[in-house]
Design a protein around this motif. Sequence first.
Motif, PDB file in Angstrom:
ATOM      1  N   GLU A   1       0.843  -1.184   0.000  1.00 16.03           N
ATOM      2  CA  GLU A   1       0.000   0.000   0.000  1.00 16.03           C
ATOM      3  C   GLU A   1       0.881   1.238   0.000  1.00 16.03           C
ATOM      4  OE1 GLU A   1      -3.490   1.592   2.851  1.00 16.03           O
ATOM      5  OE2 GLU A   1      -3.429  -0.581   2.493  1.00 16.03           O
ATOM      6  N   GLY A   2       0.489   2.247  -0.749  1.00 18.23           N
ATOM      7  CA  GLY A   2       1.261   3.474  -0.823  1.00 18.23           C
ATOM      8  C   GLY A   2       2.283   3.488  -1.945  1.00 18.23           C
ATOM      9  N   THR A   3       2.399   2.375  -2.673  1.00 20.99           N
ATOM     10  CA  THR A   3       3.322   2.318  -3.799  1.00 20.99           C
ATOM     11  C   THR A   3       2.812   3.243  -4.905  1.00 20.99           C
ATOM     12  OG1 THR A   3       3.899   0.036  -3.283  1.00 20.99           O
ATOM     13  CG2 THR A   3       4.345   0.786  -5.524  1.00 20.99           C
ATOM     14  N   PRO A   4       3.686   4.029  -5.525  1.00 20.86           N
ATOM     15  CA  PRO A   4       3.236   4.906  -6.608  1.00 20.86           C
ATOM     16  C   PRO A   4       2.581   4.095  -7.739  1.00 20.86           C
ATOM     17  CG  PRO A   4       5.492   5.429  -5.980  1.00 20.86           C
ATOM     18  CD  PRO A   4       5.119   4.169  -5.268  1.00 20.86           C
ATOM     19  N   ARG A   5       1.607   4.707  -8.403  1.00 21.07           N
ATOM     20  CA  ARG A   5       0.917   4.045  -9.511  1.00 21.07           C
ATOM     21  C   ARG A   5       1.855   3.884 -10.689  1.00 21.07           C
ATOM     22  NH1 ARG A   5      -5.112   6.064 -10.233  1.00 21.07           N
ATOM     23  NH2 ARG A   5      -4.740   4.757 -12.031  1.00 21.07           N
ATOM     24  N   MET A   6       1.625   2.847 -11.463  1.00 19.57           N
ATOM     25  CA  MET A   6       2.414   2.624 -12.675  1.00 19.57           C
ATOM     26  C   MET A   6       2.100   3.729 -13.674  1.00 19.57           C
ATOM     27  SD  MET A   6       2.028  -1.525 -13.152  1.00 19.57           S
ATOM     28  CE  MET A   6       2.357  -1.410 -14.879  1.00 19.57           C
ATOM     29  N   THR A   7       3.135   4.217 -14.350  1.00 19.65           N
ATOM     30  CA  THR A   7       2.916   5.251 -15.358  1.00 19.65           C
ATOM     31  C   THR A   7       2.968   4.689 -16.773  1.00 19.65           C
ATOM     32  OG1 THR A   7       5.260   5.811 -15.302  1.00 19.65           O
ATOM     33  CG2 THR A   7       3.793   7.091 -13.873  1.00 19.65           C
ATOM     34  N   HIS A   8       3.631   3.572 -16.945  1.00 18.03           N
ATOM     35  CA  HIS A   8       3.707   2.921 -18.256  1.00 18.03           C
ATOM     36  C   HIS A   8       2.833   1.670 -18.176  1.00 18.03           C
ATOM     37  CE1 HIS A   8       6.939   5.589 -19.405  1.00 18.03           C
ATOM     38  NE2 HIS A   8       7.492   5.337 -18.228  1.00 18.03           N
ATOM     39  N   THR A   9       1.623   1.759 -18.703  1.00 19.20           N
ATOM     40  CA  THR A   9       0.639   0.698 -18.486  1.00 19.20           C
ATOM     41  C   THR A   9       0.373  -0.172 -19.710  1.00 19.20           C
ATOM     42  OG1 THR A   9      -1.143   2.254 -18.998  1.00 19.20           O
ATOM     43  CG2 THR A   9      -0.519   2.027 -16.661  1.00 19.20           C
TER      44      THR A   9
END
Length: 91
Positions: A14-22
Amino acid sequence: MTWDQEGSYVPVPEGTPRMTHTVSHEWNHSIGEILTAPLQAGLVLDSFEEVPYAAWCPWPDLMVREGDRYRSREDPDRLAPQYVLTAHRPA
């Protein structure tokens, strides 16, 4: 196959940054291609073993976790979801 999907099959804290390359790309290789590639690279094949487990869970609804591995929920010996290939460079 190519698809755009937020997240991953890998559980993240939890709290991990969201993926930007999806966008993901995936392709299948035949067993023949897989065995031929190291041979063409000059390697000597030592073994090739199909195993009834996977190190990840490719089909969550169809698999159960056993320790750090995943097996098919029903008839686990019917499908080998992973294999192990070992090879070495000739002396």
